[in-house]
Write a protein that holds these residues in place. Structure first.
Motif, PDB file in Angstrom:
ATOM      1  N   ILE A 116      -3.362 -17.782  14.026  1.00 20.15           N
ATOM      2  CA  ILE A 116      -2.749 -17.855  12.701  1.00 20.15           C
ATOM      3  C   ILE A 116      -2.904 -19.265  12.130  1.00 20.15           C
ATOM      4  O   ILE A 116      -3.223 -19.444  10.946  1.00 20.15           O
ATOM      5  N   SER A 117      -2.678 -20.298  12.969  1.00 18.29           N
ATOM      6  CA  SER A 117      -2.836 -21.678  12.502  1.00 18.29           C
ATOM      7  C   SER A 117      -4.259 -21.920  12.012  1.00 18.29           C
ATOM      8  O   SER A 117      -4.482 -22.559  10.986  1.00 18.29           O
ATOM      9  N   ASN A 118      -5.255 -21.405  12.750  1.00 13.95           N
ATOM     10  CA  ASN A 118      -6.661 -21.568  12.366  1.00 13.95           C
ATOM     11  C   ASN A 118      -6.927 -20.927  11.008  1.00 13.95           C
ATOM     12  O   ASN A 118      -7.626 -21.484  10.162  1.00 13.95           O
ATOM     13  N   SER A 119      -6.352 -19.724  10.802  1.00 15.52           N
ATOM     14  CA  SER A 119      -6.549 -19.044   9.516  1.00 15.52           C
ATOM     15  C   SER A 119      -5.917 -19.841   8.378  1.00 15.52           C
ATOM     16  O   SER A 119      -6.521 -20.028   7.324  1.00 15.52           O
ATOM     17  N   LEU A 120      -4.683 -20.323   8.573  1.00 17.81           N
ATOM     18  CA  LEU A 120      -3.979 -21.022   7.502  1.00 17.81           C
ATOM     19  C   LEU A 120      -4.656 -22.350   7.154  1.00 17.81           C
ATOM     20  O   LEU A 120      -4.611 -22.791   6.006  1.00 17.81           O
ATOM     21  N   LYS A 121      -5.316 -22.985   8.130  1.00 15.87           N
ATOM     22  CA  LYS A 121      -5.955 -24.285   7.874  1.00 15.87           C
ATOM     23  C   LYS A 121      -7.349 -24.150   7.268  1.00 15.87           C
ATOM     24  O   LYS A 121      -7.756 -24.980   6.450  1.00 15.87           O
ATOM     25  N   TYR A 122      -8.094 -23.143   7.688  1.00 14.48           N
ATOM     26  CA  TYR A 122      -9.510 -23.124   7.341  1.00 14.48           C
ATOM     27  C   TYR A 122      -9.975 -21.890   6.557  1.00 14.48           C
ATOM     28  O   TYR A 122     -11.040 -21.921   5.955  1.00 14.48           O
TER      29      TYR A 122
END
Length: 756
Positions: free
Chosen positions: A668-674
C-alpha cells in the motif's frame, strides 16, 4: 604540523603578541623611512586578530592601545601631514576588526561546546570510520567508553585495537554485508549485532549510519551512531518467556479441569512445562511415606533415562538433599543454581553432568498441609530460574497439587461405587460409612439414607424418609426445575446413569452445591434409585478461584500486549522526532517508512489486547485500520484515493498477523508513493479463505511497473521485504502489471513454534 592558536601558556601568548607588535612597528618605520609617504599600519591587524582569538573581548586592549598609540605618536612626532580623520578611521578599524574577531571566536567556541555536550550526552557512540575490514576509526565520541569499556583514543587509527575486533566473529559478515548494501544503494543502513566489551561482557547494539562521498561521488568515510539495545533485547526475551509460562499455566489448568486420568494428567503437564524453554528434563515424583523414597510418576525430555540411574529420597540422607527432597521437606521451592559446584548435589553430579544439566528447581505438590510429591525441572543453563518465573511456576505447582487432591478424592469415590455394585453386603457396609450422602428412592419416595445424608442436611431420619426427591431440591416451586429433575430420575430408571450438579438446601435453609449421581439398583427383585450426593461447595469455590486466576493471567497477558504496543509506539515517536531535524527528503522518507512498519506491528498488539481472544485478531478490522493509517500518513487529502475492500471475516494469530501486516504495509505504501501522479486513483484489497489457504489480493490503477521490472531481483527495500515475508509465510506471490499493479499472495496460517 597543525597550528593550534589556543595552545601555550599565558606568558608565551603575551610574549608572542609583544614580538609581533615589535616586528610590525619596525617594519612600519622601515617602510616610512624608505619614503612611501604614508604610515603602513596594516601590519597591526595580525596581532589584533590573534589577541582577540586568544583572549576574546579582553583582547580588545591590543587594538585600543594601538589606536591610542597611533594618535599620540602622530601628535608628538608625525610621520606625515597630520590628518586627524584618517587616523581616527584607522584606529576605529583596529577596534572593529578586534571586536568582530572576538565575537566570532566566542560564537564558534559556544557552538563547539554545545556540540561537545550533545555528543557526550548521547546514549551511545557517534563515529567516523573508513570502509575497511577493521572499520578504522577517524573520530569516536566520548560515549564510546560507556558502550564498549574502551576510550575513544583506543580506537582512533586502531591505536590499541580495531572496532572490528570487538564485534562477535559470527556477526562480522552480517555487519559487513549490511553496511555494504547501504553504501551500494547510497542509503542509510541500519543493523543490529553483538559486541564484546572490555569487561568481556556481551552487548546487543543497534547501528545506523551512511557513507559520506566527495563531490565526484567517491566514498570518503562512513559516519553513524551506535547505541546499546541489550536491555531491549532482554525485555523482549523476558516478555516472550513469561508469555510462554502464562500460556503453559493456562493449558495445564484447562487440562486439570478436563483430564481425570492421573497418569495422563502428569505426563501432559510435564510435556507442556518442558516446552516453555526447551528444558532438558521435567518430572513429577510422588512421595512414599513408608520408606521416604520419591518415585517418578511422569517425565518429559530427552534425558528421561536419568531417573532410572539415580535414587532420590526426602529423608536426611545425602540422597535426600537434592532439589526434590528439599522442596518436599521445606514445603517451598528449592533452587540449585550450579549443579556442578553445589556440594549437596554430589550423589547425582556425575549423571547430571553427563546429560548436560547445569541448574535445577523443584516445587512441592501440596494441598493444605498434605505433600503429595514434587515437580522438578532441569536446565542446561546455569542460574536459569529468576524470581518472576519461580513465582509463576509455584502457582502452577499449587494447581497440580490441588488436582492430585481432587483426583484422589474422585478415585476414592469410584472405588466406593465399584464396591456398591459388587455386592449388597458390601453396599450395606459402605452405605452407613460412606463419605457422601446416599439416598434410596422407590416409587418417588425416599425410603432410606445414610448418616452422611443426615449430617449433610442437618436433619433427622424421620424428616428425610417419606419425602419426595423434589423436597430436597431448591427452589421447590420452580416448575422448570422440577421437570428437569424428573428427566434425570426417569433416565436413571431407564438404566442410564446420571451425573449432574444441583443447588441444594439444608434443613436450616443454608444453600450448598452438590454433585448428584443417579443409578438404578435392583434389590430383591425391585428397582430402586440410588442417589449419591457429594457436597462440592469447596470445589466450586476452588474452581471459581481457578477461573479468577485464569482471568488474572489473561489480564496480565493483555497488559503485556498493551506495553509492547506502547513500546513500539515510542519507537515510532522517536523516529518521528529524529526525522524533524533532518532536511534530506530521502532520509525523511526512510524514517516515515520505518514508522509505518513499526506502526503496523504495534497495531497487531493493539488489536490483540482489545480483542476477547488474546492469541488471535480479527484480520479485516486490522487491515482497514492499517490502510487508513497509511492514507493519513502519505496523503494530504486521503479522499482522493477510492478504497474498495472485499475481506472475509477471518481470525489469525500474531505469528501470521505481523508478517502479513508488514506485507500489506509495504504494498500500500508503494502504491501511495509512486502509483498516482495527482494523488487520485483506486486501490482494491480482497482476502479470501478457502479451507486452510488464504488468498490476499492488492491492486491499484496507477502507473504500474516498467515492462522489464522483476520484483524478485529488485533492489527496492520494500519489495525485498515483501519477498522475504512471503517466504516466511511459506507462501507464493504473483504480480499482474497490466492496468496498474496487482499483487496476489497465497499463504497459510503459520503454526505456533516454541522460541527459547
Amino acid at each position: 604540523m597543525k597550528l593550534d592558536l589556543n595552545s601555550g601558556s599565558e606568558a608565551k601568548k603575551i610574549g608572542f603578541i609583544g614580538l609581533l607588535l615589535m616586528v610590525s612597528s619596525i617594519l612600519i618605520c622601515y617602510f616610512h623611512l624608505r619614503g612611501m609617504g604614508h604610515v603602513f599600519t596594516h601590519l597591526f591587524y595580525l596581532p589584533t586578530i590573534i589577541a582577540c582569538i586568544w583572549w576574546k573581548r579582553k583582547g580588545l586592549v591590543v587594538p585600543c592601545t594601538l589606536a591610542l598609540l597611533l594618535l599620540l605618536s602622530n601628535l608628538i612626532m608625525p610621520f606625515s601631514d597630520f590628518n586627524l580623520t584618517e587616523y581616527l578611521v584607522r584606529g576605529s578599524i583596529f577596534i572593529i576588526v578586534g571586536l568582530v574577531t572576538a565575537l566570532l571566536t566566542e560564537r564558534f567556541q559556544e557552538t563547539e561546546r554545545q556540540l561537545s555536550t550533545l555528543m557526550s550526552n548521547l546514549p551511545g557512540m557517534a563515529y567516523r570510520c573508513m570502509n575497511d575490514d577493521d572499520w578504522t576509526m577517524k573520530f569516536v565520541s566520548e560515549g564510546c567508553y560507556e558502550l564498549t569499556g574502551y576510550t575513544s583514543h583506543d580506537f582512533i587509527e586502531n591505536l590499541k585495537l580495531s572496532y572490528a575486533s570487538i564485534i562477535r566473529p559470527e556477526d562480522l559478515e552480517k555487519v559487513w554485508n549490511g553496511v555494504q548494501r547501504g553504501l551500494t544503494l547510497h542509503k542509510p543502513f541500519k543493523i543490529s549485532y553483538r559486541i564484546t566489551t572490555a569487561n568481556f561482557e556481551e552487548k546487543h547494539v543497534w547501528e545506523q549510519g551512511q557513507g559520506i562521498c566527495s563531490d565526484d561521488g567517491e566514498l570518503m568515510f562512513i559516519e553513524g551512531f551506535i547505541t546499546d539495545i541489550t536491555n531491549l533485547k532482554n525485555v523482549e526475551k523476558e516478555v516472550k518467556h513469561l508469555n510462554s509460562i502464562l500460556k503453559a499455566i493456562r493449558n495445564v489448568n484447562q487440562l486439570i479441569v478436563k483430564e481425570k486420568d492421573r497418569d495422563e494428567l502428569f505426563k501432559r503437564a510435564c510435556d507442556i512445562l518442558r516446552e516453555i524453554r526447551d528444558f532438558k528434563l521435567v518430572w513429577i515424583g510422588l512421595v512414599n511415606e513408608n520408606n521416604f523414597n520419591i518415585s517418578p510418576a511422569a517425565s518429559s525430555g530427552i534425558e528421561e533415562s536419568y531417573l532410572d540411574s539415580i535414587k532420590i529420597t526426602w529423608d536426611d540422607s545425602p540422597e535426600g538433599k537434592g532439589p526434590s527432597g528439599m522442596a518436599i521437606k521445606n514445603q517451598k521451592p528449592y533452587i540449585m543454581r550450579n549443579l556442578v559446584e553445589d556440594p549437596t548435589f554430589k550423589p547425582w553430579k556425575a549423571e547430571a553432568i553427563k546429560r548436560g544439566f547445569s541448574s535445577s528447581i523443584a516445587f512441592p505438590l501440596m494441598y493444605g498441609e498434605k505433600v503429595y510429591g514434587s515437580l522438578a525441572i532441569y536446565s542446561e543453563d546455569f542460574d536459569a530460574f529468576n524470581s518472576a518465573e519461580t513465582s509463576l511456576l509455584l502457582e502452577l505447582a499449587e494447581d497440580i497439587g490441588f488436582a492430585i487432591h481432587n483426583l484422589d478424592v474422585e478415585s476414592k469415590q469410584k472405588e466406593m461405587e465399584e464396591e456398591l455394585r459388587a455386592s449388597e453386603e458390601k453396599y450395606r457396609t459402605l452405605f452407613g460409612n460412606a463419605e457422601d450422602a446416599i439416598l434410596i428412592i422407590n416409587d418417588n419416595r425416599l425410603v432410606d439414607c445414610n448418616s452422611k445424608t443426615l449430617e449433610m442436611y442437618g436433619a433427622k431420619r424421620s424428616e428425610i424418609l417419606g419425602e419426595t426427591p423434589y423436597d430436597l431440591f431448591y427452589p421447590h416451586s420452580n416448575e422448570k426445575t422440577q421437570r428437569k429433575a424428573l428427566k434425570y430420575l426417569n433416565n436413571a430408571l431407564d438404566g442410564v446413569p446420571q451425573v449432574f450438579e444441583w443447588k441444594l438446601r439444608r434443613k436450616d435453609g443454608e444453600l450448598f452445591y452438590g454433585e448428584i449421581k443417579l443409578n438404578n439398583l435392583n434389590l430383591k427383585g425391585s428397582t430402586y434409585l440410588m442417589a449419591m450426593i457429594r457436597d462440592i461447595t469447596e470445589r466450586k469455590i476452588a474452581e471459581d478461584k481457578i477461573k479468577a486466576s485464569l482471568h488474572e493471567k489473561e489480564v496480565l497477558l493483555r497488559e503485556i500486549h498493551h506495553r509492547v504496543k506502547n513500546n513500539l509506539q515510542i519507537i515510532s515517536s522517536l523516529l518521528n522526532l529524529q526525522s524533524r531535524g533532518i532536511d534530506n527528503e530521502e532520509v525523511q522518507e526512510v524514517f516515515k517508512e520505518s514508522q509505518a512498519r513499526v506502526k503496523s506491528m504495534a497495531m497487531v498488539h493493539e488489536k490483540l489486547y482489545q480483542s476477547q481472544n488474546l492469541s488471535r485478531i480479527q484480520f479485516k478490522d486490522y487491515i482497514l485500520s492499517l490502510v487508513n493509517n497509511l492514507l493519513q500518513t502519505y496523503l494530504r487529502d486521503p479522499s482522493g484515493i477510492q478504497l474498495k475492500t472485499d475481506i472475509d471475516d477471518v481470525y489469525i494469530d500474531i505469528n501470521t498477523a505481523v508478517p502479513s501486516g508488514l506485507i500489506i504495509n509495504e504494498i500500500i505504501s508503494n502504491s501511495l508513493k509512486y502509483a498516482f501522479d495527482d494523488d487520485r486513483g483506486e486501490i482494491k484489497i480482497s482476502l479470501r479463505k478457502d479451507d486452510d489457504e488464504m488468498v490476499l489480493k492488492i491492486s491499484d490503477n496507477g502507473k504500474g511497473f516498467s515492462k522489464d521490472f522483476d520484483f524478485r531481483t529488485t533492489e527496492t527495500l520494500g519489495l525485498q521485504l515483501v519477498n522475504s515475508l512471503v517466504q516466511q509465510l511459506d507462501g507464493k506471490i504473483e504480480i499482474d502489471n497490466t492496468n496498474g499493479v496487482g499483487f496476489k499472495i497465497t499463504f497459510r496460517e503459520l503454526e505456533y513454534e516454541n522460541r527459547n
